[in-house]
Motif scaffolding. Sequence first.
Motif, PDB file in Angstrom:
ATOM      1  N   UNK A 144       0.855  -1.193   0.000  1.00  0.00           N
ATOM      2  CA  UNK A 144       0.000   0.000   0.000  1.00  0.00           C
ATOM      3  C   UNK A 144       0.894   1.246   0.000  1.00  0.00           C
ATOM      4  N   UNK A 145       0.355   2.401  -0.335  1.00  0.00           N
ATOM      5  CA  UNK A 145       1.111   3.637  -0.163  1.00  0.00           C
ATOM      6  C   UNK A 145       1.132   4.086   1.292  1.00  0.00           C
ATOM      7  N   UNK A 146       1.987   5.008   1.610  1.00  0.00           N
ATOM      8  CA  UNK A 146       2.074   5.557   2.951  1.00  0.00           C
ATOM      9  C   UNK A 146       0.708   6.009   3.439  1.00  0.00           C
ATOM     10  N   UNK A 147       0.289   5.488   4.571  1.00  0.00           N
ATOM     11  CA  UNK A 147      -0.986   5.843   5.212  1.00  0.00           C
ATOM     12  C   UNK A 147      -2.188   5.460   4.366  1.00  0.00           C
ATOM     13  N   UNK A 148      -1.966   4.808   3.224  1.00  0.00           N
ATOM     14  CA  UNK A 148      -3.044   4.435   2.290  1.00  0.00           C
ATOM     15  C   UNK A 148      -3.786   5.663   1.771  1.00  0.00           C
ATOM     16  N   UNK A 149      -3.059   6.770   1.618  1.00  0.00           N
ATOM     17  CA  UNK A 149      -3.703   8.018   1.215  1.00  0.00           C
ATOM     18  C   UNK A 149      -3.092   8.597  -0.050  1.00  0.00           C
ATOM     19  N   UNK A 150      -2.575   7.734  -0.915  1.00  0.00           N
ATOM     20  CA  UNK A 150      -2.020   8.149  -2.194  1.00  0.00           C
ATOM     21  C   UNK A 150      -2.646   7.263  -3.273  1.00  0.00           C
ATOM     22  N   UNK A 151      -2.916   7.819  -4.440  1.00  0.00           N
ATOM     23  CA  UNK A 151      -3.553   7.046  -5.513  1.00  0.00           C
ATOM     24  C   UNK A 151      -2.554   6.195  -6.279  1.00  0.00           C
ATOM     25  N   UNK A 152      -1.368   6.061  -5.758  1.00  0.00           N
ATOM     26  CA  UNK A 152      -0.351   5.184  -6.327  1.00  0.00           C
ATOM     27  C   UNK A 152       0.316   4.449  -5.180  1.00  0.00           C
ATOM     28  N   UNK A 153       0.709   3.204  -5.389  1.00  0.00           N
ATOM     29  CA  UNK A 153       1.234   2.389  -4.299  1.00  0.00           C
ATOM     30  C   UNK A 153       2.747   2.517  -4.209  1.00  0.00           C
ATOM     31  N   UNK A 154       3.193   3.330  -3.237  1.00  0.00           N
ATOM     32  CA  UNK A 154       4.618   3.544  -2.991  1.00  0.00           C
ATOM     33  C   UNK A 154       4.785   4.008  -1.547  1.00  0.00           C
ATOM     34  N   UNK A 155       5.826   3.508  -0.892  1.00  0.00           N
ATOM     35  CA  UNK A 155       6.112   3.914   0.477  1.00  0.00           C
ATOM     36  C   UNK A 155       7.598   3.741   0.752  1.00  0.00           C
ATOM     37  N   UNK A 156       8.032   4.197   1.922  1.00  0.00           N
ATOM     38  CA  UNK A 156       9.455   4.142   2.273  1.00  0.00           C
ATOM     39  C   UNK A 156       9.897   2.786   2.811  1.00  0.00           C
ATOM     40  N   UNK A 157       8.956   1.872   3.037  1.00  0.00           N
ATOM     41  CA  UNK A 157       9.320   0.551   3.541  1.00  0.00           C
ATOM     42  C   UNK A 157       9.607  -0.392   2.380  1.00  0.00           C
ATOM     43  N   UNK A 158       8.629  -0.582   1.518  1.00  0.00           N
ATOM     44  CA  UNK A 158       8.724  -1.585   0.458  1.00  0.00           C
ATOM     45  C   UNK A 158       9.005  -0.992  -0.921  1.00  0.00           C
ATOM     46  N   UNK A 159       8.818   0.307  -1.065  1.00  0.00           N
ATOM     47  CA  UNK A 159       9.032   0.916  -2.369  1.00  0.00           C
ATOM     48  C   UNK A 159       7.766   0.923  -3.204  1.00  0.00           C
TER      49      UNK A 159
END
Length: 541
Positions: free
Chosen positions: A178-193
């Motif tokens: 999921x994206x950070x906080x699940x508040x982005x319309x694209x799936x990207x975060x600092x944990x998994x990329x």
Amino acid sequence: MPEKWEDIAALKRNLLLASIPPDWFLPDAIKPPDSQLNVTRFPAESRFFTSRELELTSLGAASLLEKLASGAWSAVEVAEAYCKRAAVAHQLTNCLSETLFDTARSTAAALDEHLRTTGRPKGPLHGLPISLKDNFNIMGVDSTVGFVSWVNQPATYDSTLVQLLRNAGAVFYVKTNVPTAMMIAETVNNVFGRTLNPLNRALTSGGSSGGESALIAFGGSALGVGTDIGGSLRIPAACTGIFTLRPSFGRFPTLGAKSGLAGQEAVQSVNGPMARSLEDLVLFSKTVVEARPWLADPRCLPIPWREVSLGRKLKLAVMWHDGVVMPTPPVRRALRETVEQLQAAGHEVVEWRAEGHERIAEILGRFFVADGGKTVKSILDPVGEPWRPEMAYYKAASEMGVAELWKLQAERTELCKAYLDRWNGVAGLDGILCPTTPYASVAHQDFKYVGYTGVFNVLDYTALSFPSGVTAHRELDRAAAEAHAPLSDVCAEISGSYNEEAVHDMPVNLQLVGRRLEEEKVLQMADIILKDLGMHAPSRT
């Protein structure tokens, strides 16, 4: 645990990879190069999977359940095949956040034994592998929701929906990114990329349920569960050409699921199924409702599953655009061709004006940052995790006072009443047909607008995203790209970045919207529409 956020995230990623059996890692000799954008044919063409594994992962959920309930296929062999396919999907799209392979094997073995000794399946989902979005809590497993500080913080309880599905016989084998906080319309975060779209890895799989959509589109899941607060089911379904249902709040249980904005209830998050067929959405929805979730979740409504009998001809309102952003050419063409086919089949189609849409979308955005971004910041700060650029809106937000929030909620209710009155003013209106997003899909970092989905979250209307059967085409859509005046600044930005070459051959989804709490009706309307579009597999409503 390491002290630096970068090291914590790297360790988590390494542990995820280490959970994949060595035999399931792709040899360099057959691994598709980064330049190969579409990897959906890899399972069938690579010879990395046996013919049996391909067979076991080829069916939709409803058909698969028939094999499992009869004992023709064992739960163990099905689980093993889906675990392997999900592991490969992750290597090619980065779609997973957790693997539960050992648990899946032991659960499946127990189900096989139950069938052997009793002669009966455990429940309506006996042996069915179900993938879960990362925020669904499973005891003993992380739900990071894309935050580094939530790494190595295993859940101490199961989400209510997890309990319900397990009792029905489901086998959990992966959780998805999921994206950070699940508040982005694209799936990207600092944990998994970043998660990639298996149909075109240069494009987004959407968000926030983008790990689910990528896994399902690759064939690594027959049925998955995501969530939606502004389009987080419907957007990723549209980006990958699969089906999903956004229910009204209260039909499916939400208790015990993790959130990056816990306590934000001005607009409610809901969960729903994602699958490759309408039939499987019906299967999930009926199973969940018939389990009487209102006895476990105090905010679930005690509404049993209702049989709906619609005539063969519908009255639909078409919304060509929302007055803020004109859909890109493939979406406009898909909507036009769909309307023409439905009219030819005898359905009545009327025009729908997007009155109130711009203001409702603005209010939704203000609800999301009513705390001035403090909740997200409080989760980032413990490990010094930086704000991602996609979260700039939250970082820059100012906290809203209680009086201002109440005033905004009152305005929301007035707008919902005005929308209801407009709907009531169109005699016999069954539903609204409109774009799911302005895009077929879009390049990473370029998803700019969620108004087409988010408005229906505020209204709390039932909405289904479905593949129209139309695909983007560089030649057919090029001329249309040159003949449109922007409706707003964001519309001009989206139109200016449209690239017919980049999205060529991508599927185009549309959105079917019903009134609040009309899940059964929306599913049946979709069933009728798909028949008349000539792309229907019979559903069991």
